[in-house]
Design a protein around this motif. Structure first.
Motif, mmCIF file in Angstrom:
data_model
loop_
_atom_site.group_PDB
_atom_site.id
_atom_site.type_symbol
_atom_site.label_atom_id
_atom_site.label_comp_id
_atom_site.label_asym_id
_atom_site.label_seq_id
_atom_site.Cartn_x
_atom_site.Cartn_y
_atom_site.Cartn_z
ATOM 1 N N GLU A 152 6.458 3.639 -1.999
ATOM 2 C CA GLU A 152 7.895 3.406 -1.957
ATOM 3 C C GLU A 152 8.185 1.915 -1.826
ATOM 4 N N LEU A 212 0.609 3.856 7.750
ATOM 5 C CA LEU A 212 1.624 4.262 6.784
ATOM 6 C C LEU A 212 2.185 5.634 7.145
ATOM 7 N N SER A 240 0.829 -1.218 0.000
ATOM 8 C CA SER A 240 0.000 0.000 0.000
ATOM 9 C C SER A 240 0.856 1.258 0.000
ATOM 10 N N ASP A 241 2.123 1.130 0.372
ATOM 11 C CA ASP A 241 3.080 2.233 0.378
ATOM 12 C C ASP A 241 3.798 2.256 -0.968
ATOM 13 N N TYR A 267 -4.037 1.471 5.282
ATOM 14 C CA TYR A 267 -3.433 2.806 5.190
ATOM 15 C C TYR A 267 -3.169 3.436 6.559
ATOM 16 N N THR A 269 3.181 8.832 -0.940
ATOM 17 C CA THR A 269 3.378 7.383 -0.964
ATOM 18 C C THR A 269 2.304 6.647 -0.181
ATOM 19 N N HIS A 270 1.535 7.362 0.625
ATOM 20 C CA HIS A 270 0.693 6.729 1.630
ATOM 21 C C HIS A 270 -0.794 6.802 1.314
#
Length: 333
Positions: A119, A201, A116-117, A198, A161-162
């Protein structure tokens, strides 16, 4: 989990009893099937249905819905009933499968949280299909205080990213709204949709190179079940409006329309590298019972975008709503 189940069962009892009283006040003769009662109230007054659902939650908690697994489950139920006009069930239906992922420990599976991130998802993509399918990372901004001093490339892609949906495409040294970028550090996308993957994160901003061809390349989003691609869709824009077309894996058009997203009107040619995209999607989805794999392709080069656990937060209806049965058959039949 037992306490959570007991709390959820209590919420359902409060909701059902309140709904029955409301139906009687409207002259409806009981007994009536639960889904029929929900559909009736939705036709008569959607606001009443919303008040009954939220009222049941507030009575259970004696206040606002908390940010807990039980609170998340109840929020998901409220969204499901309001948007799909029925109760979630155990049958292998599309929305019910997403609801199950969203409201059980599966959504907190470490791999689901990891991808989910944006990065970290690149690390997963690299390990499974190779780094050639990643869009390179220019930099990661990890602190809001670093935004003002950061020297953004004259041409680049910037996004958090989150979460999802936020993106800046910078070209020719265009002026940036730094306040918007800094605002991303305050966002918790969990609170938008109550998708618990999420929740924990860390807020960051990723900067990527802007590739003209790929920036304009269509997206191809594959629904995968136990590592097998089943159905895909692609988005386009017609007169500034996002439109969508579903296909089977042989590139036959499928007539499914999701609420608020019109059907694409132009004919789309089969991508030259569709077979490669299917293979990539299936490899990336092999570790999941159900997931959406998002790819981009100009017909020659394929890049991975995101892995999405709960498409459209799990509750965007089809038009007509009954089409979810045909769609579910394609996925799970």
């Amino acid at each position: 989990m037992n306490n959570q189940n007991a709390g959820f069962d209590a919420y359902i009892r409060i909701f059902v009893n309140s709904m029955r009283r409301e139906l009687v006040s409207l002259g409806v003769q009981l007994p009536i099937a639960l889904d029929d009662g929900i559909a009736f109230l939705q036709r008569q007054n959607p606001e009443t249905l919303r008040e009954l659902l939220r009222g049941a939650a507030q009575e259970l908690f004696n206040g606002p819905i908390p940010e807990t697994p039980l609170g998340d489950r109840i929020c998901a139920h409220i969204r499901f009933v309001r948007r799909l006009h029925r109760m979630p069930g155990d049958k292998p239906y599309f929305h019910d499968t997403l609801y199950k992922i969203k409201t059980t420990a599966e959504i907190l599976d470490p791999l689901r949280v990891f991808v989910s991130d944006k990065e970290f998802s690149k690390l997963y993509i690299k390990s499974i299909v190779g780094d050639q399918y990643n869009i390179p990372t220019t930099d990661i901004i990890r602190n809001v205080d670093d935004v003002d001093a950061y020297n953004f490339p004259a041409t680049c892609v910037i996004k958090p990213t989150h979460g999802f949906g936020e993106i800046i495409l910078r070209k020719d040294n265009e002026l940036l709204d730094l306040a918007e970028i800094k605002g991303w550090f305050q966002m918790n996308f969990y609170r938008t949709s109550r998708e618990a993957n999420y929740k924990t994160l860390k807020p960051k901003v990723i900067v990527e190179p802007y590739f003209e061809g790929l920036a304009k390349a269509p997206d191809y989003k594959f629904f995968c079940v136990n590592g097998r691609a089943r159905v895909l869709f692609t988005n386009r824009y017609e007169s500034g409006t996002k439109v969508r077309q579903y296909f089977d894996l042989a590139w036959n058009k499928l007539p499914f329309v999701e609420s608020g997203i019109p059907l694409l009107t132009e004919d789309i040619q089969r991508p030259k590298n569709l077979t490669e995209m299917i293979e990539v999607a299936e490899k990336l989805s092999a570790g999941f019972s159900f997931i959406r794999v998002d790819l981009y392709s100009d017909g020659e080069v394929c890049k991975a975008g995101e892995l999405t656990n709960c498409h459209a937060a799990g509750d965007r209806p089809f038009e007509p709503r009954e089409d979810h049965l045909k769609f579910s058959e394609l996925l799970f039949g």
